[in-house]
Motif scaffolding. Structure first.
Motif, PDB file in Angstrom:
ATOM      1  N   GLN A 249      12.656  46.016  59.175  1.00 37.06           N
ATOM      2  CA  GLN A 249      14.077  46.642  58.760  1.00 37.06           C
ATOM      3  C   GLN A 249      14.314  46.186  59.338  1.00 37.06           C
ATOM      4  OE1 GLN A 249      14.820  50.999  60.514  1.00 37.06           O
ATOM      5  NE2 GLN A 249      16.730  49.981  60.712  1.00 37.06           N
ATOM      6  N   PHE A 250      14.991  45.548  60.801  1.00 36.01           N
ATOM      7  CA  PHE A 250      15.801  44.435  61.345  1.00 36.01           C
ATOM      8  C   PHE A 250      16.020  43.375  60.590  1.00 36.01           C
ATOM      9  CE2 PHE A 250      14.880  46.418  65.943  1.00 36.01           C
ATOM     10  CZ  PHE A 250      15.924  47.326  65.284  1.00 36.01           C
ATOM     11  N   GLN A 251      14.429  42.802  60.513  1.00 37.25           N
ATOM     12  CA  GLN A 251      14.365  41.676  59.106  1.00 37.25           C
ATOM     13  C   GLN A 251      14.991  41.690  58.057  1.00 37.25           C
ATOM     14  OE1 GLN A 251      10.669  40.743  59.838  1.00 37.25           O
ATOM     15  NE2 GLN A 251      10.742  39.640  61.096  1.00 37.25           N
ATOM     16  N   LEU A 252      14.742  42.834  57.150  1.00 41.90           N
ATOM     17  CA  LEU A 252      15.608  43.368  55.651  1.00 41.90           C
ATOM     18  C   LEU A 252      17.422  43.102  56.175  1.00 41.90           C
ATOM     19  CD1 LEU A 252      12.819  45.956  54.169  1.00 41.90           C
ATOM     20  CD2 LEU A 252      13.390  43.098  53.245  1.00 41.90           C
ATOM     21  N   GLU A 253      17.702  44.091  57.269  1.00 40.49           N
ATOM     22  CA  GLU A 253      19.031  43.951  57.463  1.00 40.49           C
ATOM     23  C   GLU A 253      19.676  42.552  57.861  1.00 40.49           C
ATOM     24  OE1 GLU A 253      19.666  46.744  60.387  1.00 40.49           O
ATOM     25  OE2 GLU A 253      18.739  48.184  59.025  1.00 40.49           O
ATOM     26  N   ASP A 259      23.109  34.093  55.120  1.00 39.69           N
ATOM     27  CA  ASP A 259      22.845  33.568  54.225  1.00 39.69           C
ATOM     28  C   ASP A 259      21.877  32.827  54.018  1.00 39.69           C
ATOM     29  OD1 ASP A 259      23.697  31.904  51.620  1.00 39.69           O
ATOM     30  OD2 ASP A 259      23.361  30.583  53.198  1.00 39.69           O
ATOM     31  N   VAL A 260      20.994  33.239  53.084  1.00 38.02           N
ATOM     32  CA  VAL A 260      19.402  32.932  53.125  1.00 38.02           C
ATOM     33  C   VAL A 260      19.705  31.069  53.462  1.00 38.02           C
ATOM     34  CG1 VAL A 260      17.081  32.368  51.941  1.00 38.02           C
ATOM     35  CG2 VAL A 260      18.646  33.824  51.076  1.00 38.02           C
ATOM     36  N   LEU A 261      20.415  29.964  52.838  1.00 36.40           N
ATOM     37  CA  LEU A 261      20.594  28.939  52.769  1.00 36.40           C
ATOM     38  C   LEU A 261      21.015  28.119  54.314  1.00 36.40           C
ATOM     39  CD1 LEU A 261      19.780  25.653  52.383  1.00 36.40           C
ATOM     40  CD2 LEU A 261      21.984  25.898  51.300  1.00 36.40           C
ATOM     41  N   THR A 262      22.048  29.428  54.805  1.00 30.63           N
ATOM     42  CA  THR A 262      22.653  28.518  56.637  1.00 30.63           C
ATOM     43  C   THR A 262      22.126  29.412  57.705  1.00 30.63           C
ATOM     44  OG1 THR A 262      24.519  30.013  55.555  1.00 30.63           O
ATOM     45  CG2 THR A 262      24.290  27.463  55.139  1.00 30.63           C
ATOM     46  N   ASN A 263      21.629  30.509  56.915  1.00 33.58           N
ATOM     47  CA  ASN A 263      21.291  31.583  58.109  1.00 33.58           C
ATOM     48  C   ASN A 263      22.446  32.108  58.937  1.00 33.58           C
ATOM     49  OD1 ASN A 263      19.536  33.437  59.363  1.00 33.58           O
ATOM     50  ND2 ASN A 263      19.440  32.508  60.731  1.00 33.58           N
TER      51      ASN A 263
END
Length: 419
Positions: A249-253, A259-263
């Motif tokens: 759940q935490f990972q999905l949140e 942002d997928v690229l820069t985190n």
């Protein structure tokens, strides 16, 4: 002999008239001999000793007879012998009385085969349910509310890393191992259920195991017994280990917020946090600055080297920003090659100093590691209280200032004026 035939012929239970001295059956009604599979005259040839499997020998009968005389009526649970060789579970209530100067015992025997079978079924069913619940969960607990005693199932102990003989069976063993940040909330939910404010107890929280680490659990329970005044006395519940689900759940949140690229926080999450920071600064009357950064000539990177190289640059500069900024500053990706930074509790002069450090970090960066020529950025900055403490106002003015920085030659920072 008393004439009891008419009176007892239609009674559903077996009725026996017994000679206390010999235990012989003197008379019986229809239900009595039919329950045993005998004809009436056949029963009259029997005694308690021959019909009752749990009374063996005259000495035992004499002891029972003495108790019946002194404690009439007397209830006895035993087994009658059926003509087929089987047995019938019976509950016998015997009364002592005198008639024409003779002693008699009048016994009413109720066939409880069905009740015994039902009780055994309930016990078996209860055990099956308990087993199923225990196997379907990671642990079961039962709490005696009045004295604080708690039964922790072996599965629950195993989940927390304890042996079967460990864990003090008391409510404090549980409460003291609930994570400090969760404890008040969990206790509140439990107390609300105990006092009738919630239909059931249902909570997710962190519970410390034997190694000192915390596991996430889903804990559900309910009061199942109360005293005569309606006060709860017993509660039971089951615990499920949901650590893996929680981490997922935490990972999905995190994926939804970053942002997928820069985190870095994405625009939606970053703007939510930025609005909170602006509102907090206004409420506390503290200065705050907001900056928009636009990488200079970023389009040429994509055109010359492709979008993969452009992604490498975005990751590189994101890391560069985070290393240079203060821990209290918030940066998020606004979109494309643009970033937004919030500088809480920061004056215009302090923002100038941070801006200079950011430009210096770009000048001193090892751009050759990602195979591009040194890059620069243009930044527009708006500050409160110079401007109104409203996120939309601040970001609009910072965007205008960033545009001016590009118009004026790039590689510089421009501060929005009050006008």
């Amino acid at each position: 002999m008393p004439q009891l035939d008419v009176l007892f012929e239609y009674v559903a239970d077996g009725v026996y008239l017994i000679d206390p001295e010999t235990s012989n059956i003197v008379w019986c009604n229809k239900a009595a001999h039919q329950d045993l599979g005998f004809e009436r005259h056949e029963v009259l040839n029997h005694s308690v000793l021959s019909l009752q499997k749990d009374v063996v020998g005259m000495p035992q009968w004499q002891e029972i007879a003495e108790v019946i005389r002194n404690h009439s009526p007397y209830t006895f649970v035993g087994r009658h012998v059926h003509k087929s060789g089987g047995e019938i579970s019976v509950e016998v209530v015997t009364t002592h009385f005198e008639f024409n100067d003779d002693d008699f015992f009048l016994s009413v025997a109720r066939n409880v085969n069905k009740r015994v079978a039902l009780e055994q079924e309930i016990i078996s069913h209860h055990q099956s349910i308990w087993f199923a619940l225990n196997e379907a969960s990671d642990g079961i607990w039962e709490w005696e509310i009045s004295n604080g005693k708690v039964f922790f199932s072996p599965q629950l102990k195993t989940m927390l890393g304890y042996g079967p003989d460990e864990m003090d069976p008391h409510i404090t063993t549980w409460s003291e191992n609930v994570h400090p940040d969760d404890r008040a909330h969990v206790i509140k939910i439990l107390n609300e259920h105990i006092h009738g404010l919630r239909a059931k107890y249902d909570a997710e929280y962190r519970l410390k195991n034997r190694n000192g680490h915390y596991v996430w659990v889903h804990d559900r329970g309910k009061v199942y017994r109360r005293d005569d005044q309606g006060n709860p006395t017993h509660a039971v519940g089951m615990v499920q280990n949901i650590t893996d689900q929680k981490f997922m759940q935490f990972q999905l949140e995190a994926l939804a917020a970053n942002d997928v690229l820069t985190n870095l926080p994405n625009r939606r999450e970053g703007e939510k946090q930025a609005r909170l920071q602006v509102a907090l600064s206004k409420r506390n009357e503290q200065p705050l600055c907001l900056a928009i950064i636009d990488l200079d000539h970023f389009k040429s990177i994509n055109d010359l080297f492709g979008h993969q190289k452009g992604d490498d640059v975005l990751v590189f500069v994101s890391d560069l920003f985070q290393k240079t900024l203060r821990s209290t500053d918030l940066i998020y990706r606004w979109g494309g090659e643009e970033f937004v930074i919030i500088f809480p509790n920061t004056t215009i002069e302090q923002a100038r100093q941070i801006s200079a450090k950011l430009h210096e970090s770009f000048q001193g960066a090892q751009w050759e590691n990602i195979g591009v020529t040194p890059m620069t950025f243009s930044m527009g900055i708006s500050c409160f209280p110079c401007l109104e403490a409203d996120f939309d106002v601040l970001i609009k003015n910072a965007d205008t200032a960033a545009y001016l920085a590009k118009e004026q030659g790039r590689n510089q920072s421009v501060f929005a004026e009050k006008s």
